[in-house]
Write an enzyme that holds these catalytic residues in place. Sequence first.
Site, PDB file in Angstrom:
ATOM      1  N   PRO A 261       7.001   5.241  -3.685  1.00 51.91           N
ATOM      2  CA  PRO A 261       8.016   4.841  -4.774  1.00 51.91           C
ATOM      3  C   PRO A 261       8.955   6.000  -4.802  1.00 51.91           C
ATOM      4  CG  PRO A 261       5.880   6.045  -5.453  1.00 51.91           C
ATOM      5  CD  PRO A 261       5.672   5.662  -4.238  1.00 51.91           C
TER       6      PRO A 261
ATOM      7  N   ASP B  50      20.727 -17.878  -1.390  1.00 52.55           N
ATOM      8  CA  ASP B  50      19.914 -17.281  -2.364  1.00 52.55           C
ATOM      9  C   ASP B  50      20.747 -16.199  -3.137  1.00 52.55           C
ATOM     10  OD1 ASP B  50      17.403 -18.490  -2.203  1.00 52.55           O
ATOM     11  OD2 ASP B  50      16.578 -17.319  -0.512  1.00 52.55           O
TER      12      ASP B  50
ATOM     13  N   GLU C 212      -3.017   9.795  -4.628  1.00 54.06           N
ATOM     14  CA  GLU C 212      -1.712  10.257  -4.709  1.00 54.06           C
ATOM     15  C   GLU C 212      -0.808  10.326  -3.690  1.00 54.06           C
ATOM     16  OE1 GLU C 212      -0.885  12.238  -7.476  1.00 54.06           O
ATOM     17  OE2 GLU C 212      -2.967  11.286  -8.512  1.00 54.06           O
TER      18      GLU C 212
ATOM     19  N   ARG D  69      10.901 -14.534   5.620  1.00 52.04           N
ATOM     20  CA  ARG D  69      11.674 -15.983   5.053  1.00 52.04           C
ATOM     21  C   ARG D  69      13.342 -15.998   5.695  1.00 52.04           C
ATOM     22  NH1 ARG D  69      14.691 -15.851   0.720  1.00 52.04           N
ATOM     23  NH2 ARG D  69      14.038 -17.896   0.014  1.00 52.04           N
TER      24      ARG D  69
HETATM   25  N1  SAM Z   1       1.916  10.339  -6.547  1.00 54.28           N
HETATM   26  C1  SAM Z   1       2.829   9.393  -5.725  1.00 54.28           C
HETATM   27  C2  SAM Z   1       4.144   9.820  -6.435  1.00 54.28           C
HETATM   28  O1  SAM Z   1       4.407  10.217  -7.594  1.00 54.28           O
HETATM   29  O2  SAM Z   1       5.329   9.620  -5.766  1.00 54.28           O
HETATM   30  C3  SAM Z   1       2.584   8.046  -6.194  1.00 54.28           C
HETATM   31  C4  SAM Z   1       1.199   7.370  -5.339  1.00 54.28           C
HETATM   32  S1  SAM Z   1       0.870   5.866  -5.664  1.00 54.28           S
HETATM   33  C5  SAM Z   1      -0.273   5.936  -7.047  1.00 54.28           C
HETATM   34  C6  SAM Z   1      -0.256   5.258  -4.312  1.00 54.28           C
HETATM   35  C7  SAM Z   1       0.563   4.618  -3.222  1.00 54.28           C
HETATM   36  O3  SAM Z   1       1.070   3.454  -3.726  1.00 54.28           O
HETATM   37  C8  SAM Z   1       2.036   5.253  -2.702  1.00 54.28           C
HETATM   38  O4  SAM Z   1       1.455   6.346  -1.522  1.00 54.28           O
HETATM   39  C9  SAM Z   1       2.551   4.092  -2.185  1.00 54.28           C
HETATM   40  O5  SAM Z   1       2.131   3.788  -0.663  1.00 54.28           O
HETATM   41  C10 SAM Z   1       2.129   2.980  -2.950  1.00 54.28           C
HETATM   42  N2  SAM Z   1       3.508   2.729  -3.945  1.00 54.28           N
HETATM   43  C11 SAM Z   1       3.048   2.846  -5.608  1.00 54.28           C
HETATM   44  N3  SAM Z   1       4.485   2.646  -5.997  1.00 54.28           N
HETATM   45  C12 SAM Z   1       5.175   2.099  -5.215  1.00 54.28           C
HETATM   46  C13 SAM Z   1       6.557   1.492  -4.947  1.00 54.28           C
HETATM   47  N4  SAM Z   1       7.180   1.446  -6.225  1.00 54.28           N
HETATM   48  N5  SAM Z   1       6.986   1.201  -3.956  1.00 54.28           N
HETATM   49  C14 SAM Z   1       6.383   1.236  -2.838  1.00 54.28           C
HETATM   50  N6  SAM Z   1       4.980   1.960  -2.617  1.00 54.28           N
HETATM   51  C15 SAM Z   1       4.522   2.342  -3.767  1.00 54.28           C
END
Ligand code: SAM
Length: 250
Positions: A89, A169, A116, A154
């Site tokens: 994220p 698109d 995490e 795609r």
């Molecule tokens: N503690 C982290 C933070 O606050 O940045 C978030 C961890 S999340 C619960 C667990 C995993 O989900 C991340 O390591 C990532 O691989 C994935 N993930 C969660 N949200 C995401 C998003 N919006 N985009 C991409 N990957 C995401």
Amino acid sequence: MFFDILTLFPKMFAGPFSESILKRAREKDLIDIKTVNIRDFAEDKHHTTDEPPYGGGAGMVMKAEPIFKAWQDTQNKREHKSKTILMSPQGKELSQDLVKDLSKEKGLTIICGRYEGVDERVRETIVDQEISIGDYVLTGGELPAMVLVDSISRLLTGVLGDEDSSKNDSFYNGLLEHPHYTRPREFNGLKVPDVLLSGNHQLIERWRKKESLKRTFLRRKDLLEDKKFSDQEIELLKEIKLELKGEVNE
Ligand code: SAM
């Protein structure tokens, strides 16, 4: 193009990659998707892939070593080197432009985090780019990895039946796409616009371009900010603004 996906939950990918367009693309060898279970590379007795964070605090952190070993194994098995993406994220937000760029790669290795997240040293040693699918947090990187693979696939030659389909698109040319209609001509008292039944391709193209501009103007003005407009688009935008005068505050 190939995709190596490093995950603790490989079974999650079975459904989305075994249906419809992606299924056919795999059967035609247009894409090669391999899921790699990170747990298979955890060498201790209990195949541990996560541990509590140093310094304390909530949750667990994915260990660097099994991820690194899984990554090394996939790199050794491929003829071509691939870019390594960490789904996160905190990464660069996925956009159609980024999807287009990535579709030019020979292959991608995608790391899916859980809990995490992953030990920071994974990012420091093997990750080329971190990608987010939006400003919200999911339980793991598997769904984001599916989004990434789908959106790239795609765009690859031969994956969609009609090559032009992805070029029209939303976002491909910096605009939202025009509305679509199909049979019947009248539904619940609503008629298909006459121009689409006229058989006049020039007029149909003009109508579509105008609707596309109008939608973008009304819903996503931000997309128009840096766009370079053609003469026809400038003329159509003038028409749209005149038509909307009184209805919309510019
Ligand atoms: N503690 C982290 C933070 O606050 O940045 C978030 C961890 S999340 C619960 C667990 C995993 O989900 C991340 O390591 C990532 O691989 C994935 N993930 C969660 N949200 C995401 C998003 N919006 N985009 C991409 N990957 C995401």
